[in-house]
Design a protein around this motif. Structure first.
Motif, PDB file in Angstrom:
ATOM      1  N   ARG B  34      44.718  37.354  39.997  1.00  0.00           N
ATOM      2  CA  ARG B  34      43.339  37.675  39.624  1.00  0.00           C
ATOM      3  C   ARG B  34      42.904  36.761  38.478  1.00  0.00           C
ATOM      4  O   ARG B  34      41.810  36.203  38.510  1.00  0.00           O
ATOM      5  CB  ARG B  34      43.288  39.139  39.200  1.00  0.00           C
ATOM      6  N   LEU B  35      43.773  36.600  37.479  1.00  0.00           N
ATOM      7  CA  LEU B  35      43.452  35.750  36.332  1.00  0.00           C
ATOM      8  C   LEU B  35      43.215  34.306  36.785  1.00  0.00           C
ATOM      9  O   LEU B  35      42.314  33.628  36.295  1.00  0.00           O
ATOM     10  CB  LEU B  35      44.603  35.801  35.319  1.00  0.00           C
ATOM     11  N   GLY B  36      44.007  33.845  37.714  1.00  0.00           N
ATOM     12  CA  GLY B  36      43.853  32.487  38.236  1.00  0.00           C
ATOM     13  C   GLY B  36      42.688  32.359  39.199  1.00  0.00           C
ATOM     14  O   GLY B  36      42.438  31.289  39.728  1.00  0.00           O
ATOM     15  N   ARG B  37      41.961  33.472  39.400  1.00  0.00           N
ATOM     16  CA  ARG B  37      40.849  33.484  40.378  1.00  0.00           C
ATOM     17  C   ARG B  37      41.323  32.897  41.709  1.00  0.00           C
ATOM     18  O   ARG B  37      40.590  32.182  42.401  1.00  0.00           O
ATOM     19  CB  ARG B  37      39.658  32.675  39.875  1.00  0.00           C
ATOM     20  N   SER B  38      42.581  33.209  42.062  1.00  0.00           N
ATOM     21  CA  SER B  38      43.149  32.650  43.284  1.00  0.00           C
ATOM     22  C   SER B  38      42.428  33.172  44.519  1.00  0.00           C
ATOM     23  O   SER B  38      42.113  34.358  44.624  1.00  0.00           O
ATOM     24  CB  SER B  38      44.635  33.009  43.376  1.00  0.00           C
ATOM     25  N   ARG B  39      42.139  32.259  45.434  1.00  0.00           N
ATOM     26  CA  ARG B  39      41.558  32.623  46.727  1.00  0.00           C
ATOM     27  C   ARG B  39      42.517  32.267  47.851  1.00  0.00           C
ATOM     28  O   ARG B  39      42.127  32.214  49.023  1.00  0.00           O
ATOM     29  CB  ARG B  39      40.230  31.882  46.938  1.00  0.00           C
ATOM     30  N   VAL B  40      43.755  32.001  47.487  1.00  0.00           N
ATOM     31  CA  VAL B  40      44.776  31.738  48.490  1.00  0.00           C
ATOM     32  C   VAL B  40      45.093  33.070  49.172  1.00  0.00           C
ATOM     33  O   VAL B  40      45.268  34.080  48.506  1.00  0.00           O
ATOM     34  CB  VAL B  40      46.061  31.189  47.830  1.00  0.00           C
ATOM     35  N   GLU B  41      45.133  33.052  50.485  1.00  0.00           N
ATOM     36  CA  GLU B  41      45.492  34.290  51.185  1.00  0.00           C
ATOM     37  C   GLU B  41      46.980  34.521  51.018  1.00  0.00           C
ATOM     38  O   GLU B  41      47.797  33.709  51.450  1.00  0.00           O
ATOM     39  CB  GLU B  41      45.161  34.166  52.673  1.00  0.00           C
ATOM     40  N   VAL B  42      47.323  35.624  50.382  1.00  0.00           N
ATOM     41  CA  VAL B  42      48.739  35.907  50.148  1.00  0.00           C
ATOM     42  C   VAL B  42      49.054  37.363  50.468  1.00  0.00           C
ATOM     43  O   VAL B  42      48.178  38.216  50.473  1.00  0.00           O
ATOM     44  CB  VAL B  42      49.134  35.674  48.667  1.00  0.00           C
ATOM     45  N   SER B  43      50.332  37.605  50.752  1.00  0.00           N
ATOM     46  CA  SER B  43      50.833  38.979  50.723  1.00  0.00           C
ATOM     47  C   SER B  43      51.927  38.991  49.658  1.00  0.00           C
ATOM     48  O   SER B  43      52.716  38.053  49.567  1.00  0.00           O
ATOM     49  CB  SER B  43      51.402  39.376  52.085  1.00  0.00           C
ATOM     50  N   VAL B  44      51.939  40.013  48.816  1.00  0.00           N
ATOM     51  CA  VAL B  44      52.918  40.099  47.735  1.00  0.00           C
ATOM     52  C   VAL B  44      53.857  41.275  48.017  1.00  0.00           C
ATOM     53  O   VAL B  44      53.397  42.387  48.251  1.00  0.00           O
ATOM     54  CB  VAL B  44      52.221  40.318  46.372  1.00  0.00           C
TER      55      VAL B  44
END
Lengths: 162, 162, 162, 162
Positions: B34-44
């Motif tokens: 969230r902090l990195g404003r990531s828009r990479v589709e990931v599953s954690v």
């Protein structure tokens, strides 16, 4: 070796506590590389320290000239997000055979909640492995210079097409 | 789509203010993305939450099995730095045809001076573009699993192997 | 003028990124005073750098002697929270006519989520205005040395003793 | 019990990442009290969220009325630093028999390098122990409302008045 050119943008804004405004001072790049424990061989050079909304064609020619003169074939440019795509286009038109990655931040690095450190790690990594071309690295993703736009409502960089 | 597997390590340590010790709680991965404003589709997915000095062959088989079962061909594994190279070797021996990037941190993300966010941006970016293989992403660099060691005196990952 | 004596405690712990443990280095006091833009005239002196669980009677006599020798009548002592009350008692038994405020932190200042800066602002303020006596300043509150205990389950300092 | 009234000021400014400007959102007070592990009984109420340069006599009367109506005799007011002294004078002219402490910040709390948490710890502590009157708590110090001015060149509050 990677050449890092600093041009300003939100990435490098700081808070002027006397005037109560956002302003530019020295770049935070060296501090950020230290924080990231980066061992990438880099040279850091500040070309200008401006808001990208104030960037003119003359400023862009300074950036193109610096990237062109740089002896390394791998380059990272920090830049305000508002006109990052325009500068990417100027670089694509002016330079061949180099991997150039532009990045920036939505929130100043000096702010606690900045995406700057994440973006810097991302941009350096893309610059190390992508083939020659001009790219934008934001939001953990990379885009070719002519396949991207900034969505002004969400602040997110997204695919855009030919 | 990138599959992120969490295994613990310094990356995810937090401070237990009642006991005054470093410990594990929930992973910080979603907050960091969230902090990195990531828009990479990931599953954690959290596989385990352990110090990598305590990682056994059984733990490593859990990681290999998870990476093997994962439907995506691009994977990031967060891991303690002390035995990251051993786990990378286990993954290289057990899996073919996937791009797997291991990363971690020298300082816990919850600490102000962590390299975690930089490393996460770096690892995701390498995972997106490197060809199949097992890699370690630390200090802004990437290494093939059999060409790297952690220098215990400096904390830095460096080239090794013939 | 306020005399600040540093004795260690969680307040001043840092993260040793080579060993992966919490440890002591230099005190963070000067940096914290700078961050607080403090204009209080202070002298800062490090008496010891230890976990308060390791504090012996000999250590306490060093603190009492320092507070006694100090030419100022207003003193702040930073201290681990576990045995802060015992040291406060030693100070109350050994010294008259001075305002001595002990404070500490539940989370190291170097951690992002520390209460240290809040506690320092609080302790300095209490030291400036309270009448002679020995006090503990934690959780935004102050307590006389013989009317307080640390609740080990919640980490909170609370009224105790009649 | 202490009544905390929020009026805005640098203290509570946040960064609008879409527009790239400093702005106001919700107050950070509850988060700051949590970070300080404060156990002071407080009620927090937002009266307005404005830059103190925009504060009018009408705004000041709202603050005076709130402090007057408040059932507690100990009050903290967060306020922009530029006109904090004027509001302190309005409070001193309008209210008797209460301990009112105004505080603020030179750098927004949301910024990493803020003095806000230090100032909040300081202001609460002064509010708990000072006799009735109107005070300003900044830079770790307290001043009577008619004995202080903000030095606009250094950003520091200093003694003034006869």
């Amino acid at each position: 070796m990677i050449c890092i050119f600093v041009t300003g943008g939100t990435f490098d804004k700081t808070y002027d506590e006397i005037r109560g405004t956002l302003t530019f001072g020295e770049t935070h790049l060296p501090e950020m590389l230290r924080l990231g424990r980066s061992r990438v061989e880099v040279s850091v050079r500040t070309l200008m320290m401006i808001d990208s909304l104030n960037m003119t064609d003359e400023h862009r020619q300074v950036i193109v000239a610096a990237c062109s003169a740089c002896g390394d074939s791998r380059i990272v440019v920090t830049h305000g997000t508002d006109t990052m795509v325009e500068t990417a286009a100027a670089l694509a038109n002016g330079i061949n055979g180099k991997t150039i990655v532009l990045t920036g931040a939505l929130v100043p690095y000096a702010f606690g909640s900045s995406d700057g450190l994440f973006n810097l790690g991302s941009a350096l990594s893309f610059a190390e492995v992508l083939p020659p071309g001009v790219y934008i690295a934001m939001n953990g993703q990379h885009f070719k210079w002519d396949k991207v736009r900034k969505n002004r409502e969400t602040g997110v960089f997204e695919s855009a097409g030919e």
